[in-house]
Design an enzyme around this catalytic site. Structure first.
Site, short mmCIF file in Angstrom:
data_model
loop_
_atom_site.label_atom_id
_atom_site.label_comp_id
_atom_site.label_asym_id
_atom_site.label_seq_id
_atom_site.Cartn_x
_atom_site.Cartn_y
_atom_site.Cartn_z
N TYR A 1 -11.35 15.81 59.82
CA TYR A 1 -11.68 16.95 58.70
C TYR A 1 -10.92 18.34 59.29
CZ TYR A 1 -13.69 19.55 55.13
OH TYR A 1 -13.61 20.28 54.09
N PHE B 1 9.51 26.94 34.84
CA PHE B 1 8.96 25.54 35.03
C PHE B 1 7.64 25.51 34.50
CE2 PHE B 1 7.24 21.78 37.16
CZ PHE B 1 8.09 20.85 36.61
N THR B 2 7.17 24.31 33.98
CA THR B 2 6.08 24.06 33.29
C THR B 2 4.64 24.74 33.82
OG1 THR B 2 5.86 21.83 33.86
CG2 THR B 2 6.80 22.28 31.72
N ASP C 1 10.93 28.48 44.87
CA ASP C 1 10.37 27.26 44.70
C ASP C 1 11.16 26.33 45.23
OD1 ASP C 1 9.54 24.60 43.62
OD2 ASP C 1 9.24 25.24 41.81
N LYS D 1 8.89 15.67 45.89
CA LYS D 1 10.41 15.87 45.80
C LYS D 1 11.34 15.66 46.93
CE LYS D 1 8.28 17.48 41.81
NZ LYS D 1 7.08 17.59 41.64
N ARG E 1 12.38 17.02 27.65
CA ARG E 1 12.29 18.35 28.35
C ARG E 1 13.13 19.11 27.20
NH1 ARG E 1 9.36 18.92 33.01
NH2 ARG E 1 8.28 18.70 31.20
N PHE F 1 2.73 18.28 26.52
CA PHE F 1 3.79 17.21 26.80
C PHE F 1 3.09 16.02 27.35
CE2 PHE F 1 4.53 18.20 31.06
CZ PHE F 1 4.33 19.62 31.06
C1 P71 Z 1 8.88 16.70 37.67
C2 P71 Z 1 7.71 17.27 38.15
C3 P71 Z 1 6.53 16.78 37.89
C4 P71 Z 1 6.03 17.36 36.56
C5 P71 Z 1 5.06 18.45 36.53
C6 P71 Z 1 4.97 18.89 35.26
C7 P71 Z 1 5.40 18.24 34.14
C8 P71 Z 1 5.98 16.98 34.14
C9 P71 Z 1 6.27 16.61 35.41
C10 P71 Z 1 6.93 19.32 39.30
C11 P71 Z 1 7.53 20.57 39.89
C12 P71 Z 1 8.80 20.93 39.78
C13 P71 Z 1 9.10 22.20 40.18
C14 P71 Z 1 10.51 22.85 40.23
C15 P71 Z 1 6.90 22.70 40.69
C16 P71 Z 1 6.39 21.29 40.18
C17 P71 Z 1 5.08 20.98 40.31
N1 P71 Z 1 7.90 18.43 38.83
N2 P71 Z 1 8.07 22.98 40.82
O1 P71 Z 1 9.79 17.23 37.45
O2 P71 Z 1 9.85 20.30 39.32
O3 P71 Z 1 4.79 20.21 41.60
O4 P71 Z 1 4.19 17.95 40.60
O5 P71 Z 1 3.78 18.44 42.89
O6 P71 Z 1 2.52 19.88 41.43
O7 P71 Z 1 8.98 15.64 36.97
P1 P71 Z 1 3.86 19.08 41.55
#
Ligand code: P71
Length: 462
Positions: free
Chosen positions: A74, A126-127, A216, A259, A383, A450
């Site tokens: 832990y 970014f979303t 980021d 990623k 997108r 979305f």
């Molecule tokens: C991607 C994702 C995952 C995602 C997130 C939201 C809507 C659809 C798909 C996540 C990202 C990203 C960037 C530049 C932060 C996050 C969040 N991408 N910054 O592209 O691309 O990270 O998913 O680990 O929480 O499919 P997280």
């Protein structure tokens, strides 16, 4: 004469995962059940899954072996210290705060830096990043260069900041701009990079105003590869060194380890300022977990630590971006409209040019993603307007200039033949594009709509 050297993968395949082929009838009913939203499809109904490159990478034998030695204590897990050491070595920040994934880091960061009424400038939204900034009380202002909004523009660094726009935001909001939020690469612009020179110029400007830069760093290795390839004076340098240069031009980063770092889950927030890090750790224990796991299991942290090392190797990143480019160039050769230059993590179809007669209110990118699934079982991601959602102040729908369908390539997962099948399916949908109907939204969730929105095809009478 042979003029070109291919980017063949620096690995061979040891384990395979069978996928299911479906019939057109099965896909029609799966799509209907999913409300024409590819997020709502079941994985078993998907043949080639290009929804996202997030958490979908194939881990290496070393990562799997590392999972076995994950320390599940832990407190004070050995795996955390290995993750901390890898992140410090490869990104250069002093303080590493683990989170369950990228948005966990965004949440904590937004909460410690933003006060209600603040303004956060960034190179396109970014979303999840913008939503956390807004929930903390900030207004996001996009300061990316104009070329980023033009799919056909050949600008080599479409992730660059428009320094005049940034200067204006900083001047108009003195001491109300806690930080500038810069992505490398820019996901919503099509996986487009920011140059080292532009980042350095943004750094000079923000210094004058005593404003931080938070990167980021989710796809920073891909960005560094483009810098190595395109930026004057950077050829011949290691991607790993370019990453360190980029990070040194900022005060911290948020990272989704799903990623670049080749893990299925995980993330972190990294900072240089120990006082800010202390504030972050205080919130961390409320929302994520203790500061030596932050929502990850020990084995997850082990996989991230090893994945970070693998992700910054030149051979790896050349093959990763090379595969994306292979698909993009094939489509470009057939005249398919897409975002150029081809980005780091996916090929982004230009749905406005693909379906020029369809009004934005009928969600052309959503309709195109549905049509592609129907054709071949390939899952892509909208997108465009559906992703952009509604203005947090006026409640009006936002119609961003880019209306895209992302074919996102998971790392080390698919073969060149999968890319060929994908390209052929896009071509066949392109040839039949006149038959694609627009959509109306019949269910709209309040946040990040979305993910769970549902649609129905518009009939002749609509
Ligand atoms: C991607 C994702 C995952 C995602 C997130 C939201 C809507 C659809 C798909 C996540 C990202 C990203 C960037 C530049 C932060 C996050 C969040 N991408 N910054 O592209 O691309 O990270 O998913 O680990 O929480 O499919 P997280």
């Amino acid at each position: 004469m042979l003029t070109r050297r291919s980017w063949a993968e620096p690995f061979r395949i040891k384990v395979v995962e069978p996928v299911r082929m479906t019939t057109p009838e099965e896909r029609r009913s799966a799509l209907q059940e999913a409300g024409h939203n590819t997020f709502l499809l079941k994985s078993r109904d998907v043949y080639i899954d290009l929804l996202t490159d997030s958490g979908t990478s194939a881990m290496s034998d070393r990562q799997w072996a590392g999972m076995m030695i994950g320390d599940e204590a832990y407190a004070g897990s050995e795996s955390f210290y290995r993750l901390e050491a890898a992140a410090r070595k490869r990104y250069g920040y002093a303080q590493v705060i683990p989170t369950h994934q990228g948005r966990g880091a965004e949440h904590i960061l937004s909460r410690i830096l933003i006060r209600p009424g603040d303004v956060v400038a960034g190179n396109m939204y970014f979303t999840t990043t913008r939503l956390h900034q807004e929930l903390a009380g900030a207004r996001f202002v996009d300061v990316i260069i104009e070329e980023a909004h033009e799919p056909a523009s050949q600008h080599p660094f479409k992730g660059n900041v428009d320094l005049e726009k940034l200067e204006r935001v900083l001047a108009e909001n003195p001491s109300r701009t806690p930080y500038v939020s810069l992505a490398a690469t820019v996901n919503m612009a099509g996986g487009q990079p920011i140059s080292l020179a532009n980042l350095a110029a943004a750094r000079d400007l923000t210094r004058k105003h005593n404003v931080k830069i938070i990167l980021d760093a989710t796809r920073i290795a891909e960005n560094a590869f483009f810098i190595q390839e395109r930026e004057p004076g950077q050829q011949g340098r290691a991607v790993a060194d370019i990453i360190l240069d980029m990070c040194s031009l900022s005060d911290g980063c948020t990272m989704s380890a799903k990623k670049d770092p080749l893990a299925n889950i995980g993330g972190f927030l990294a900072l240089n300022d120990p006082d800010l890090a202390e504030e972050a750790r205080n919130l961390l224990v409320i929302y994520e977990g203790l500061h030596t796991y932050g929502g990850m299991s020990g084995r997850d942290m082990e996989a991230v630590a090893i994945g970070i090392e693998e992700s910054v190797q030149d051979d790896h990143i050349r093959a990763r971006v090379g595969q994306v480019r292979y698909l993009g160039e094939k489509l470009m050769g057939w005249g398919i409209p897409l975002v150029q230059p081809i980005g780091g993590h996916g090929v982004f179809l230009d749905a406005k040019a693909f379906l020029p007669a369809m009004p934005r209110e009928h969600y052309p990118a959503q309709a195109l993603a549905a049509a592609l699934y129907l054709d071949s079982g390939i899952r892509s991601m909208e997108r465009g307007a559906v992703s952009a959602g509604r203005d947090s102040e006026t409640g009006q729908e936002r119609f961003p200039r880019l209306e895209l369908v992302r074919l996102t390539i998971p790392r080390r997962v698919y073969t060149q033949a999968h890319m060929d099948v994908t390209a052929e399916s896009v071509l066949s949908v392109f040839e039949e594009r006149e038959s694609i109907a627009g959509l109306k939204m019949v269910y709209e969730p309040k946040y990040l709509r979305f993910f769970q929105a549902r649609f129905e095809p518009l009939g002749a009478g609509d």
